[in-house]
Design a protein around this motif. Structure first.
Motif, PDB file in Angstrom:
ATOM      1  N   LYS A 185     -37.178  -3.554 -41.121  1.00  0.00           N
ATOM      2  CA  LYS A 185     -35.768  -2.708 -41.002  1.00  0.00           C
ATOM      3  C   LYS A 185     -35.504  -1.842 -42.051  1.00  0.00           C
ATOM      4  CE  LYS A 185     -34.362  -6.379 -38.664  1.00  0.00           C
ATOM      5  NZ  LYS A 185     -33.487  -6.793 -38.207  1.00  0.00           N
ATOM      6  N   HIS A 186     -35.109  -2.573 -43.379  1.00  0.00           N
ATOM      7  CA  HIS A 186     -34.756  -1.896 -44.236  1.00  0.00           C
ATOM      8  C   HIS A 186     -35.721  -0.756 -45.307  1.00  0.00           C
ATOM      9  CE1 HIS A 186     -31.166  -5.060 -44.159  1.00  0.00           C
ATOM     10  NE2 HIS A 186     -32.638  -5.869 -43.800  1.00  0.00           N
ATOM     11  N   ASP A 187     -35.493   0.147 -44.449  1.00  0.00           N
ATOM     12  CA  ASP A 187     -36.986   1.325 -44.846  1.00  0.00           C
ATOM     13  C   ASP A 187     -36.747   1.622 -46.559  1.00  0.00           C
ATOM     14  OD1 ASP A 187     -36.938   1.482 -41.760  1.00  0.00           O
ATOM     15  OD2 ASP A 187     -35.460   3.057 -41.849  1.00  0.00           O
ATOM     16  N   LYS A 188     -35.668   1.897 -47.102  1.00  0.00           N
ATOM     17  CA  LYS A 188     -35.915   2.313 -48.403  1.00  0.00           C
ATOM     18  C   LYS A 188     -36.139   0.600 -49.346  1.00  0.00           C
ATOM     19  CE  LYS A 188     -33.047   6.487 -48.066  1.00  0.00           C
ATOM     20  NZ  LYS A 188     -32.112   6.989 -48.533  1.00  0.00           N
ATOM     21  N   LEU A 189     -36.257  -0.106 -48.422  1.00  0.00           N
ATOM     22  CA  LEU A 189     -36.320  -1.114 -49.280  1.00  0.00           C
ATOM     23  C   LEU A 189     -37.134  -1.750 -49.390  1.00  0.00           C
ATOM     24  CD1 LEU A 189     -32.425  -2.858 -49.409  1.00  0.00           C
ATOM     25  CD2 LEU A 189     -33.938  -1.415 -51.461  1.00  0.00           C
ATOM     26  N   VAL A 190     -37.945  -1.131 -48.352  1.00  0.00           N
ATOM     27  CA  VAL A 190     -39.262  -2.435 -47.741  1.00  0.00           C
ATOM     28  C   VAL A 190     -40.178  -3.149 -49.173  1.00  0.00           C
ATOM     29  CG1 VAL A 190     -41.517  -2.429 -46.480  1.00  0.00           C
ATOM     30  CG2 VAL A 190     -39.120  -1.440 -46.350  1.00  0.00           C
ATOM     31  N   PRO A 191     -40.689  -1.981 -49.766  1.00  0.00           N
ATOM     32  CA  PRO A 191     -41.346  -1.330 -51.277  1.00  0.00           C
ATOM     33  C   PRO A 191     -40.826  -2.465 -51.542  1.00  0.00           C
ATOM     34  CG  PRO A 191     -41.658   0.474 -51.447  1.00  0.00           C
ATOM     35  CD  PRO A 191     -40.082  -0.099 -49.947  1.00  0.00           C
ATOM     36  N   MET A 194     -41.296  -6.612 -50.203  1.00  0.00           N
ATOM     37  CA  MET A 194     -42.322  -6.798 -50.057  1.00  0.00           C
ATOM     38  C   MET A 194     -43.184  -7.026 -51.465  1.00  0.00           C
ATOM     39  SD  MET A 194     -44.015  -6.777 -46.841  1.00  0.00           S
ATOM     40  CE  MET A 194     -45.352  -7.254 -47.485  1.00  0.00           C
ATOM     41  N   ALA A 195     -42.219  -6.479 -52.872  1.00  0.00           N
ATOM     42  CA  ALA A 195     -42.918  -6.949 -53.854  1.00  0.00           C
ATOM     43  C   ALA A 195     -41.922  -8.672 -54.167  1.00  0.00           C
ATOM     44  CB  ALA A 195     -42.935  -6.097 -54.989  1.00  0.00           C
ATOM     45  N   ILE A 196     -41.125  -8.681 -53.673  1.00  0.00           N
ATOM     46  CA  ILE A 196     -40.133 -10.283 -53.798  1.00  0.00           C
ATOM     47  C   ILE A 196     -41.175 -11.733 -53.328  1.00  0.00           C
ATOM     48  CG2 ILE A 196     -38.469 -10.897 -53.854  1.00  0.00           C
ATOM     49  CD1 ILE A 196     -37.074  -8.349 -54.255  1.00  0.00           C
ATOM     50  N   PHE A 197     -40.851 -11.027 -52.345  1.00  0.00           N
ATOM     51  CA  PHE A 197     -42.379 -11.689 -50.939  1.00  0.00           C
ATOM     52  C   PHE A 197     -43.280 -12.223 -51.436  1.00  0.00           C
ATOM     53  CE2 PHE A 197     -44.218 -12.893 -47.843  1.00  0.00           C
ATOM     54  CZ  PHE A 197     -43.766 -13.835 -46.721  1.00  0.00           C
ATOM     55  N   ILE A 198     -44.504 -10.911 -52.338  1.00  0.00           N
ATOM     56  CA  ILE A 198     -45.446 -11.444 -52.474  1.00  0.00           C
ATOM     57  C   ILE A 198     -45.708 -11.484 -53.826  1.00  0.00           C
ATOM     58  CG2 ILE A 198     -47.595 -10.684 -53.025  1.00  0.00           C
ATOM     59  CD1 ILE A 198     -47.166  -8.136 -50.555  1.00  0.00           C
ATOM     60  N   ARG A 199     -44.800 -11.756 -54.607  1.00  0.00           N
ATOM     61  CA  ARG A 199     -44.472 -12.029 -56.452  1.00  0.00           C
ATOM     62  C   ARG A 199     -44.612 -13.397 -56.124  1.00  0.00           C
ATOM     63  NH1 ARG A 199     -41.275  -8.528 -58.598  1.00  0.00           N
ATOM     64  NH2 ARG A 199     -39.477 -10.251 -58.066  1.00  0.00           N
ATOM     65  N   ALA A 200     -43.135 -14.058 -55.371  1.00  0.00           N
ATOM     66  CA  ALA A 200     -43.202 -15.637 -54.856  1.00  0.00           C
ATOM     67  C   ALA A 200     -44.712 -16.188 -54.815  1.00  0.00           C
ATOM     68  CB  ALA A 200     -42.096 -15.707 -54.364  1.00  0.00           C
ATOM     69  N   ARG A 201     -45.454 -15.811 -54.223  1.00  0.00           N
ATOM     70  CA  ARG A 201     -46.536 -16.462 -53.750  1.00  0.00           C
ATOM     71  C   ARG A 201     -47.307 -16.176 -54.193  1.00  0.00           C
ATOM     72  NH1 ARG A 201     -46.224 -16.428 -47.199  1.00  0.00           N
ATOM     73  NH2 ARG A 201     -48.634 -16.275 -47.300  1.00  0.00           N
ATOM     74  N   VAL A 202     -47.636 -15.768 -55.250  1.00  0.00           N
ATOM     75  CA  VAL A 202     -48.498 -15.797 -56.004  1.00  0.00           C
ATOM     76  C   VAL A 202     -48.544 -16.033 -57.539  1.00  0.00           C
ATOM     77  CG1 VAL A 202     -49.729 -13.752 -54.760  1.00  0.00           C
ATOM     78  CG2 VAL A 202     -48.904 -12.935 -56.861  1.00  0.00           C
TER      79      VAL A 202
END
Length: 203
Positions: A185-191, A194-202
């Motif tokens: 829902k946060h259009d401009k902040l999606v990338p 998502m980077a924060i979300f994925i980086r923490a998982r890997v």
């Protein structure tokens, strides 16, 4: 096991308050339920009482999670001490065991690491963990840290207010639901999110 041995084990559980229907329902769920000695069965029953549970509650816990029987008395007593040292009351520990018996199986280190993120970093009150103790079973690396990092990023930008969203809203949902609720829902902040979300998982 011989029929006589099985009958003896069944009688032990009956004397502890289990009905025959309970016993065979548990057996279907986890056949090893009848493997343990009379001494071990009674010891586990008494150990769960030390958690503050009354007889009916012990029966309910073992019906939900019969695998508790294989835990050592010392492991459960250590679990009580771990939660008390973190600030939980005996009554709160009792509630957690009733709702999520698996919490007695986690090591002190595992509980402390998750406590640091959930309560210290995120400032969720102890009561939230007590109400939903299953959060202690979630993966720190794959669920808890990625999601809480996203929430912290949103809060720092004032996008979800200054107060944490409920712990259930953040952790008790699928990844797809979480991303839809807090990232997409946060259009401009999606990338960036998502980077924060994925980086923490890997990482």
């Amino acid at each position: 096991m011989s029929e006589k041995t099985i009958e003896e084990k069944v009688n032990v559980y009956k004397r502890l308050g289990f009905s025959e229907v309970d016993i065979w329902a548990i057996f279907k769920k986890w056949p090893f339920f009848l493997k343990f000695s009379k001494k071990k069965i009674i010891l586990m029953f008494e150990t769960l009482k030390k958690c503050g549970l009354v007889e009916e509650e012990v029966i309910s816990v073992l019906k939900t999670r019969p695998q508790c029987i294989r835990a050592s008395e010392q492991k459960i007593l250590d679990s009580i001490e771990t939660f008390l040292n973190l600030g939980f009351s005996r009554d709160e520990f009792k509630i957690m065991v009733k709702r999520y018996p698996q919490c007695t199986a986690y090591t002190a280190e595992t509980v402390r690491k998750k406590f640091e993120v959930l309560v210290k970093k995120m400032n969720w009150p102890l009561e939230d963990v007590v109400l939903i103790p299953a959060v202690l079973g979630y993966s720190l690396e794959k669920r808890i840290v990625p999601r809480t990092n996203v929430i912290k990023a949103l809060m720092s930008k004032g996008l979800i207010g200054s107060e944490n969203p409920p712990i259930s809203s953040v952790l008790v949902c699928t990844d797809q639901e979480f991303l839809k609720r807090y990232v997409m829902k946060h259009d401009k902040l999606v990338p960036k999110l998502m980077a924060i979300f994925i980086r923490a998982r890997v990482s």
